[in-house]
Design a protein around this motif. Structure first.
Motif, short mmCIF file in Angstrom:
data_model
loop_
_atom_site.label_atom_id
_atom_site.label_comp_id
_atom_site.label_asym_id
_atom_site.label_seq_id
_atom_site.Cartn_x
_atom_site.Cartn_y
_atom_site.Cartn_z
N CYS A 4 2.65 -5.24 5.28
CA CYS A 4 2.74 -6.06 3.97
C CYS A 4 2.15 -5.01 2.85
CB CYS A 4 2.16 -7.41 4.14
SG CYS A 4 2.26 -8.32 2.64
N VAL A 6 0.22 -4.05 -0.42
CA VAL A 6 -0.29 -4.49 -1.45
C VAL A 6 -1.01 -3.64 -2.10
CG1 VAL A 6 -0.68 -6.71 -0.31
CG2 VAL A 6 -2.59 -5.00 -0.17
N GLU A 7 -1.55 -3.84 -3.52
CA GLU A 7 -1.92 -2.67 -4.21
C GLU A 7 -3.59 -3.03 -4.36
OE1 GLU A 7 -2.22 -1.45 -8.69
OE2 GLU A 7 -0.17 -0.83 -7.79
N GLN A 12 -1.68 1.83 -3.12
CA GLN A 12 -0.72 0.99 -2.04
C GLN A 12 -1.43 1.20 -0.70
OE1 GLN A 12 3.44 1.79 -0.65
NE2 GLN A 12 3.63 0.10 -2.06
N VAL A 177 -7.97 -11.04 0.27
CA VAL A 177 -7.77 -9.80 -0.63
C VAL A 177 -8.14 -10.43 -2.10
CG1 VAL A 177 -6.14 -8.40 -1.95
CG2 VAL A 177 -5.88 -8.82 0.51
N ARG A 203 -6.64 -14.09 -2.22
CA ARG A 203 -5.37 -14.35 -1.87
C ARG A 203 -5.57 -13.98 -0.13
NH1 ARG A 203 -2.21 -9.51 -4.07
NH2 ARG A 203 -4.19 -8.92 -4.27
N TYR A 205 -3.58 -13.45 3.54
CA TYR A 205 -2.20 -13.03 4.33
C TYR A 205 -2.54 -13.14 5.66
CZ TYR A 205 -1.45 -10.23 -0.02
OH TYR A 205 -0.99 -10.22 -1.60
N PRO A 214 1.81 -13.71 2.98
CA PRO A 214 1.04 -14.28 2.06
C PRO A 214 0.96 -15.99 2.23
CG PRO A 214 2.82 -13.39 0.78
CD PRO A 214 2.83 -13.04 2.13
#
Length: 218
Positions: A4, A6-7, A12, A177, A203, A205, A214
């Motif tokens: 998955c 994500v930044e 990244q 995150v 967040r 995940y 997520p």
């Protein structure tokens, strides 16, 4: 590419279902709380737990090395569980794995269990550092609450989340995150987990089988 995306701090990264984080631009895999020798430590205390967790952990690393272009693994603390983890069978399995991957750079950011267990054997050819380990925009740590300049990536907490639907409930490992730090789930095969309450803009995940996804927290 699996995982998955994500930044984090403008970079990244991939959150992997194997409970690790991959940073493609730096060809770096991050693993938290592998706890080598934990089962052996329990057996040394007379607790009849299953064997084979060291082999399971090493096989999981091998699978990641096959799937991704990895030049460096950073262990975010708690590489060894305790002094009793230094059983000869555990060391020999780790050494055989290391010889198969002699070109691989290994870095250990010392955690609380590493302080008690002592540094890994020198023959494993690891770079040993105290937190924070600065790496690009990241401050790689064991403890997530450590204040740093840079975006903190850490472990220590072994986060899990109880996913509920009616009377059904699943206890799943998760990545946390946030705006200033990310917490990885425990990688080790015999580690357990602790329910985590998200804070602020965190967040989550969740990891379920081969998926990372997520979830909205209400």
């Amino acid at each position: 590419m699996k995982g998955c995306a994500v930044e984090l701090a403008g970079e990244q990264v991939l959150l992997l279902a194997q409970k690790a984080l991959y940073w493609p631009a730096a060809r770096t895999l991050m693993v938290a709380d592998i706890h080598f020798g934990k089962a052996a430590s329990f057996r040394a205390l007379g607790v009849p737990v299953p064997r084979g967790t060291t082999s399971e952990n090493l096989a999981a690393l091998d699978a990641l090395l096959r799937d991704f272009d990895i030049a460096r693994i950073v262990f975010l603390g708690d590489f060894l569980h305790a002094k009793a983890a230094r059983a000869q069978a555990t060391l020999q399995a780790m050494l055989a794995w290391r010889r198969r991957h002699a070109q691989l750079e290994l870095v250990l950011v010392r955690g609380n269990h590493d302080v008690r267990a002592g540094d890994p054997a020198a023959v494993l050819a690891m770079t040993l550092v105290d937190e924070p380990f600065r790496c690009g925009p990241f401050a790689l740590c064991h403890h997530p609450e450590l204040a740093n300049d840079g975006y903190v990536i850490a472990g220590h907490v072994h986060p899990v989340y109880h996913l509920r639907s009616g009377r059904e409930s699943l206890r799943l490992p998760c990545f946390v995150v946030g705006a200033q730090r990310a917490i990885l789930p425990a990688f080790g095969a015999f580690t357990g987990g602790h329910p985590l309450i998200p804070q602020g803009t965190d967040r989550l995940y969740l990891v379920a089988d081969e998926l990372v996804f997520p979830i909205e927290i209400r």
